[in-house]
Design a protein around this motif. Structure first.
Motif, short mmCIF file in Angstrom:
data_model
loop_
_atom_site.label_atom_id
_atom_site.label_comp_id
_atom_site.label_asym_id
_atom_site.label_seq_id
_atom_site.Cartn_x
_atom_site.Cartn_y
_atom_site.Cartn_z
N GLN A 7 -31.97 -37.49 14.95
CA GLN A 7 -31.13 -38.45 15.60
C GLN A 7 -29.55 -38.23 15.03
OE1 GLN A 7 -31.97 -39.92 18.84
NE2 GLN A 7 -29.93 -39.87 18.76
N ILE A 8 -29.60 -38.09 13.86
CA ILE A 8 -28.30 -38.09 13.24
C ILE A 8 -27.70 -36.61 13.69
CG2 ILE A 8 -27.20 -37.69 11.14
CD1 ILE A 8 -29.07 -39.48 9.59
N ALA A 9 -28.57 -35.51 13.58
CA ALA A 9 -27.93 -34.36 14.02
C ALA A 9 -27.53 -34.32 15.65
CB ALA A 9 -29.06 -33.35 13.64
N THR A 10 -28.27 -34.83 16.27
CA THR A 10 -28.22 -34.92 17.80
C THR A 10 -26.93 -35.59 18.08
OG1 THR A 10 -30.44 -34.58 18.17
CG2 THR A 10 -28.93 -35.53 20.05
N ASP A 11 -26.65 -36.87 17.52
CA ASP A 11 -25.55 -37.46 17.62
C ASP A 11 -24.33 -36.93 17.19
OD1 ASP A 11 -27.08 -39.88 18.58
OD2 ASP A 11 -26.96 -40.85 16.82
N TRP A 12 -24.41 -36.20 15.96
CA TRP A 12 -23.16 -35.37 15.32
C TRP A 12 -22.94 -34.38 16.50
CZ3 TRP A 12 -23.10 -30.19 13.06
CH2 TRP A 12 -22.02 -29.93 12.13
N LEU A 13 -23.82 -33.55 17.23
CA LEU A 13 -23.29 -32.64 18.09
C LEU A 13 -22.82 -33.27 19.59
CD1 LEU A 13 -26.53 -30.34 17.77
CD2 LEU A 13 -24.24 -29.60 17.02
N LEU A 18 -20.59 -30.87 21.83
CA LEU A 18 -21.36 -29.71 21.78
C LEU A 18 -22.87 -30.22 22.41
CD1 LEU A 18 -20.83 -28.53 18.22
CD2 LEU A 18 -20.11 -27.53 20.37
N ARG A 19 -23.53 -29.32 23.26
CA ARG A 19 -24.82 -29.33 23.74
C ARG A 19 -25.84 -29.48 22.72
NH1 ARG A 19 -28.18 -26.18 26.93
NH2 ARG A 19 -26.92 -24.41 26.28
N PRO A 20 -26.78 -30.29 22.71
CA PRO A 20 -27.67 -30.35 21.52
C PRO A 20 -28.88 -29.33 22.05
CG PRO A 20 -27.84 -32.33 22.76
CD PRO A 20 -26.64 -31.73 23.09
N THR A 21 -28.67 -27.92 21.87
CA THR A 21 -29.78 -27.15 22.18
C THR A 21 -30.88 -27.41 20.80
OG1 THR A 21 -28.80 -25.43 21.07
CG2 THR A 21 -28.28 -25.64 23.35
N ARG A 22 -31.86 -26.80 21.02
CA ARG A 22 -32.81 -26.81 20.02
C ARG A 22 -32.35 -26.28 18.73
NH1 ARG A 22 -36.01 -23.08 18.35
NH2 ARG A 22 -35.71 -21.67 20.22
N GLN A 23 -31.50 -25.07 18.92
CA GLN A 23 -31.53 -24.25 17.75
C GLN A 23 -30.25 -24.99 17.01
OE1 GLN A 23 -30.95 -20.37 19.63
NE2 GLN A 23 -32.60 -19.71 18.67
N ARG A 24 -29.36 -25.52 17.78
CA ARG A 24 -28.11 -26.31 17.21
C ARG A 24 -28.63 -27.55 16.45
NH1 ARG A 24 -23.52 -26.21 22.08
NH2 ARG A 24 -22.91 -24.05 21.78
N VAL A 25 -29.49 -28.27 17.06
CA VAL A 25 -29.97 -29.44 16.43
C VAL A 25 -30.82 -29.12 15.18
CG1 VAL A 25 -31.65 -31.34 16.59
CG2 VAL A 25 -30.32 -30.78 18.58
N THR A 60 -27.45 -15.90 15.48
CA THR A 60 -27.66 -17.21 16.01
C THR A 60 -27.04 -18.32 14.96
OG1 THR A 60 -29.23 -16.93 17.37
CG2 THR A 60 -28.78 -19.33 16.93
N VAL A 61 -26.99 -18.05 13.55
CA VAL A 61 -26.72 -18.99 12.79
C VAL A 61 -24.96 -18.62 12.57
CG1 VAL A 61 -26.36 -19.57 10.14
CG2 VAL A 61 -28.59 -19.09 11.44
N TYR A 62 -24.61 -17.45 12.53
CA TYR A 62 -23.25 -17.19 12.46
C TYR A 62 -22.70 -17.85 13.90
CZ TYR A 62 -22.81 -13.81 8.58
OH TYR A 62 -22.80 -13.51 7.39
N ASN A 63 -23.02 -17.55 15.04
CA ASN A 63 -22.46 -18.07 16.11
C ASN A 63 -22.47 -19.52 16.20
OD1 ASN A 63 -22.11 -15.47 17.22
ND2 ASN A 63 -24.02 -15.42 18.21
N THR A 64 -23.37 -20.14 15.73
CA THR A 64 -23.58 -21.70 15.63
C THR A 64 -22.71 -22.21 14.87
OG1 THR A 64 -25.88 -21.51 16.49
CG2 THR A 64 -25.06 -23.73 15.43
N LEU A 65 -22.24 -21.73 13.59
CA LEU A 65 -21.37 -22.16 12.53
C LEU A 65 -20.03 -21.90 13.28
CD1 LEU A 65 -22.81 -20.64 9.23
CD2 LEU A 65 -22.74 -22.98 10.16
N ARG A 66 -19.76 -20.78 14.03
CA ARG A 66 -18.46 -20.64 14.65
C ARG A 66 -18.14 -21.83 15.50
NH1 ARG A 66 -14.70 -20.00 12.77
NH2 ARG A 66 -15.46 -18.39 11.51
N ALA A 67 -19.22 -22.15 16.38
CA ALA A 67 -19.01 -22.91 17.46
C ALA A 67 -18.85 -24.63 16.80
CB ALA A 67 -20.27 -23.13 18.51
#
Length: 138
Positions: A7-13, A18-25, A60-67
């Protein structure tokens, strides 16, 4: 991971727009799920994600960190012009770079005094000042 960290991660996004996709969360849980600040590299976050069983590629990690940086929820600190660390504390503060361990940590802000910066050339402004203090064992 726990329901609270999810929930903390989802709220942060969501708060960052940011859209809370599975990988982002999954990655956000590793970054902020326990409520503590941390410094990571893309490789260390990828390794932590694999250890937790998350299905993400290094790209994906690199792209997510950039986002996350583009959204303003991470700060990128570059050491030696080639090694990037990502900090969940986005407020201006100095860092220690531990050369023997290739590790970045926060330095005490209250002990840093910058009395004067050079004037920026005409037509530009100073956007930020990064302070990385390199440490080496003696």
């Amino acid at each position: 991971m726990t329901p609270d960290s999810h929930q903390i991660a989802t709220d942060w996004l969501v708060d960052a727009g940011l859209r809370p996709t599975r990988q982002r969360v999954s990655l956000a849980e590793l970054l902020v799920g326990d409520g503590r600040h941390r410094h990571v590299t893309a490789e260390s976050l990828f390794d932590a994600a694999k250890t937790k069983g998350a299905s993400v590629s290094l790209a994906t990690v690199y792209n997510t960190l950039r986002a996350f940086c583009d959204a303003g929820v991470l700060q990128e600190i570059t050491v030696d012009g080639s090694k990037s660390y990502f900090d969940t504390n986005t407020h201006d503060h100095p860092h220690f770079y531990w050369e023997d361990e290739a590790r970045l940590s926060d330095a005490p802000s209250d002990q840093l005094v910058i009395q004067r910066l050079p004037e920026a050339p005409e037509g530009v402004e100073i956007a930020s000042v990064d302070v990385v203090i390199r440490l080496r064992k003696v």
